[in-house]
Design an enzyme around this catalytic site. Structure first.
Site, PDB file in Angstrom:
ATOM      1  N   ASP A  30       0.853  -1.194   0.000  1.00 42.42           N
ATOM      2  CA  ASP A  30       0.000   0.000   0.000  1.00 42.42           C
ATOM      3  C   ASP A  30       0.886   1.240   0.000  1.00 42.42           C
ATOM      4  O   ASP A  30       1.920   1.290   0.675  1.00 42.42           O
ATOM      5  CB  ASP A  30      -0.905  -0.005   1.243  1.00 42.42           C
ATOM      6  CG  ASP A  30      -2.046   0.974   1.116  1.00 42.42           C
ATOM      7  OD1 ASP A  30      -3.201   0.539   0.973  1.00 42.42           O
ATOM      8  OD2 ASP A  30      -1.779   2.201   1.142  1.00 42.42           O
ATOM      9  N   GLN A  94     -14.665   2.370   0.984  1.00 43.32           N
ATOM     10  CA  GLN A  94     -13.823   1.894  -0.109  1.00 43.32           C
ATOM     11  C   GLN A  94     -13.507   3.090  -1.006  1.00 43.32           C
ATOM     12  O   GLN A  94     -14.423   3.774  -1.477  1.00 43.32           O
ATOM     13  CB  GLN A  94     -14.568   0.811  -0.896  1.00 43.32           C
ATOM     14  CG  GLN A  94     -13.745   0.239  -2.044  1.00 43.32           C
ATOM     15  CD  GLN A  94     -14.498  -0.850  -2.819  1.00 43.32           C
ATOM     16  OE1 GLN A  94     -15.618  -1.220  -2.475  1.00 43.32           O
ATOM     17  NE2 GLN A  94     -13.870  -1.343  -3.870  1.00 43.32           N
ATOM     18  N   HIS A 100     -10.223  -5.245  -3.350  1.00 42.49           N
ATOM     19  CA  HIS A 100      -8.899  -5.544  -2.789  1.00 42.49           C
ATOM     20  C   HIS A 100      -9.032  -5.919  -1.328  1.00 42.49           C
ATOM     21  O   HIS A 100      -9.899  -5.419  -0.617  1.00 42.49           O
ATOM     22  CB  HIS A 100      -7.962  -4.338  -2.930  1.00 42.49           C
ATOM     23  CG  HIS A 100      -8.547  -3.046  -2.440  1.00 42.49           C
ATOM     24  ND1 HIS A 100      -9.424  -2.299  -3.193  1.00 42.49           N
ATOM     25  CD2 HIS A 100      -8.405  -2.397  -1.260  1.00 42.49           C
ATOM     26  CE1 HIS A 100      -9.795  -1.236  -2.510  1.00 42.49           C
ATOM     27  NE2 HIS A 100      -9.193  -1.267  -1.324  1.00 42.49           N
ATOM     28  N   HIS A 102      -6.933  -5.823   2.275  1.00 40.58           N
ATOM     29  CA  HIS A 102      -5.789  -5.253   2.985  1.00 40.58           C
ATOM     30  C   HIS A 102      -5.233  -6.324   3.908  1.00 40.58           C
ATOM     31  O   HIS A 102      -5.993  -6.909   4.697  1.00 40.58           O
ATOM     32  CB  HIS A 102      -6.212  -4.071   3.869  1.00 40.58           C
ATOM     33  CG  HIS A 102      -6.784  -2.897   3.134  1.00 40.58           C
ATOM     34  ND1 HIS A 102      -6.066  -1.728   2.925  1.00 40.58           N
ATOM     35  CD2 HIS A 102      -7.996  -2.686   2.567  1.00 40.58           C
ATOM     36  CE1 HIS A 102      -6.825  -0.858   2.274  1.00 40.58           C
ATOM     37  NE2 HIS A 102      -8.000  -1.403   2.043  1.00 40.58           N
TER      38      HIS A 102
HETATM   39  P1  5GP Z   1      -9.674   1.385   0.289  1.00 39.36           P
HETATM   40  O1  5GP Z   1      -9.772   2.655   1.058  1.00 39.36           O
HETATM   41  O2  5GP Z   1     -10.360   1.481  -1.055  1.00 39.36           O
HETATM   42  O3  5GP Z   1     -10.100   0.170   1.057  1.00 39.36           O
HETATM   43  O4  5GP Z   1      -8.134   1.148   0.039  1.00 39.36           O
HETATM   44  C1  5GP Z   1      -7.444   1.714  -1.026  1.00 39.36           C
HETATM   45  C2  5GP Z   1      -5.985   1.680  -0.648  1.00 39.36           C
HETATM   46  O5  5GP Z   1      -5.244   1.915  -1.825  1.00 39.36           O
HETATM   47  C3  5GP Z   1      -5.569   2.732   0.370  1.00 39.36           C
HETATM   48  O6  5GP Z   1      -5.029   2.100   1.533  1.00 39.36           O
HETATM   49  C4  5GP Z   1      -4.534   3.564  -0.373  1.00 39.36           C
HETATM   50  O7  5GP Z   1      -3.456   3.974   0.453  1.00 39.36           O
HETATM   51  C5  5GP Z   1      -4.088   2.629  -1.476  1.00 39.36           C
HETATM   52  N1  5GP Z   1      -3.624   3.295  -2.679  1.00 39.36           N
HETATM   53  C6  5GP Z   1      -4.221   4.360  -3.304  1.00 39.36           C
HETATM   54  N2  5GP Z   1      -3.535   4.693  -4.403  1.00 39.36           N
HETATM   55  C7  5GP Z   1      -2.486   3.813  -4.499  1.00 39.36           C
HETATM   56  C8  5GP Z   1      -1.416   3.657  -5.436  1.00 39.36           C
HETATM   57  O8  5GP Z   1      -1.300   4.374  -6.432  1.00 39.36           O
HETATM   58  N3  5GP Z   1      -0.539   2.660  -5.208  1.00 39.36           N
HETATM   59  C9  5GP Z   1      -0.644   1.827  -4.116  1.00 39.36           C
HETATM   60  N4  5GP Z   1       0.297   0.889  -3.981  1.00 39.36           N
HETATM   61  N5  5GP Z   1      -1.636   1.958  -3.209  1.00 39.36           N
HETATM   62  C10 5GP Z   1      -2.551   2.926  -3.403  1.00 39.36           C
END
Ligand code: 5GP
Ligand code: ZN
Length: 114
Positions: A30, A94, A100, A102
């Site tokens: 992440d 999300q 995805h 984590h």
């Molecule tokens: P969500 O909030 O959708 O469950 O998680 C999305 C995750 O993607 C977040 O923890 C955020 O830090 C990560 N993320 C967002 N943009 C990028 C990116 O460009 N590269 C990587 N490796 N992680 C990302």
């Protein structure tokens, strides 16, 4: 999905630090880690969220969860424990609309952190 961030990472069009890979899933660090170990595990195919995976997509969850297990082992948190989280939709907060998991570990998963 050419405009999807994680599809672009899967395609190698946007760089990411890959931890492990399987036939149908990719694991990468992440960009804004919330714990000493914070890895995202995504299906290579585009699913907006957990809700989109149906019986018509056998093996998607299985492959992803097995890769998550492998990530925990590689990252050294298999025995100390870790949190496996899928955020889904608005209330799940999300932020990236490509399903995805984590994998979070390396610290006690208290909330708020600290
Ligand atoms: P969500 O909030 O959708 O469950 O998680 C999305 C995750 O993607 C977040 O923890 C955020 O830090 C990560 N993320 C967002 N943009 C990028 C990116 O460009 N590269 C990587 N490796 N992680 C990302
Ligand atoms: Zn996608």
């Amino acid at each position: 999905m050419s405009d999807c961030l994680f599809c672009q990472i899967v395609a190698g069009q946007i760089p990411a630090k890959v931890v492990a890979e399987s036939d149908d899933s990719l694991a990468f660090y992440d960009i804004a880690p919330q714990a000493p170990v914070h890895v995202l595990v995504v299906p290579k195919a585009h699913f907006m969220s957990v809700n989109e995976v149906t019986v018509k997509h056998p093996g998607v969850f299985d492959d992803l969860m097995r890769l998550a297990q492998k990530v925990a082992e590689i990252e050294g948190v298999k025995d100390s424990g870790y949190r496996l989280v899928f955020n889904v939709g608005r209330d799940g907060q999300q932020t990236v609309s490509h399903m995805h998991a984590h994998v979070l570990g390396g610290r006690l998963m208290t909330w708020p952190p600290g």
